[in-house]
Design a protein around this motif. Structure first.
Motif: not given
Length: 221
Positions: A54-57, A60-65, A92-94, A129-137
């Motif tokens: 899994x990829x886990x974000x 909280x919705x919209x929270x950066x990190x 391009x996420x590391x 991660x908040x920029x690289x992946x989105x919930x539900x994808x």
């Protein structure tokens, strides 16, 4: 003739009931299995199997990190392998890997496994991660093993809530302030007051009063 027909009808009815019962049991087992085990991504290549990926974000919705890759990597071979890297295709996420203890590469022991994510386990943190992946994808992930090579699979992207809360990214910004506030207040108040008051008062009074009085009384006799 009529008896034969009745026997045939009874036999056909018994077969129908048997099939219906088996179908009901199968549906029940499947339903229970899906409730207990989420249908997470899994793949096997050679001696390496990756399960529950899994990829886990952030929770909280919209929270950066950062985000995190959670999975269990099994090694059925007779030789240990190292997890040299994890990459997310299309971005391009590391991904920063860290073993459960110490530094260096994550080792998947021969005939054993290693868990990514969760307290006390190795971790795979996705920077930005908040920029690289989105919930539900669905995110394509490549695990790079020292001997097996690339092991690729698609994993769901979910927030760190519910059953996934303990496996999410460890770099959540909200985790910082609490530890620094509590220890600083409690130790500095209580010990310093008790130590300064009690020892300096009681011993000095007892020592200077009682012995000197006894000594002068003895001298008079």
């Amino acid at each position: 003739m009529s008896r034969s027909l009745r026997r045939g009808a009874l036999a056909a009815t018994a077969v129908v009931f048997s099939i219906a019962s088996l179908a009901a049991c199968g549906a029940g087992n499947d339903a229970q299995t899906l409730q207990v085990k989420p249908d997470n991504a899994a793949v096997t290549k050679g001696e390496i199997a990756v399960q529950n990926a899994l990829v886990i974000t952030q929770g909280e919705k919209g929270k950066k990190g950062p985000a995190a890759v959670s999975a269990t990597v099994f090694n059925s071979g007779a030789k240990a392998q190292t997890l040299d890297g994890i990459t997310l295709t299309g971005g391009k996420a590391k991904v920063v890997l860290k073993p459960a203890e110490g530094t260096g590469k994550i080792t998947v022991p021969a005939g054993g496994s290693v868990v990514l994510g969760g307290t006390g386990n190795a971790s795979a943190s996705i920077e930005n991660g908040h920029e690289a992946v989105k919930d539900g994808d669905v995110q394509n992930i490549v695990f790079q093993l020292s001997s097996t090579g690339d092991v690729e699979l698609d994993a769901f992207v979910v927030p760190a809530t519910g059953m996934y809360a303990g496996y999410g990214p460890s770099g959540a910004p909200a985790a910082g302030p609490a530890p620094s506030g509590s220890p600083a207040g409690s130790p500095s108040g209580s010990p310093s007051g008790a130590a300064a008051g009690t020892p300096s008062g009681a011993p000095s009074g007892s020592a200077s009063g009682s012995p000197s009085g006894s000594a002068s009384h003895a001298a008079g006799h």
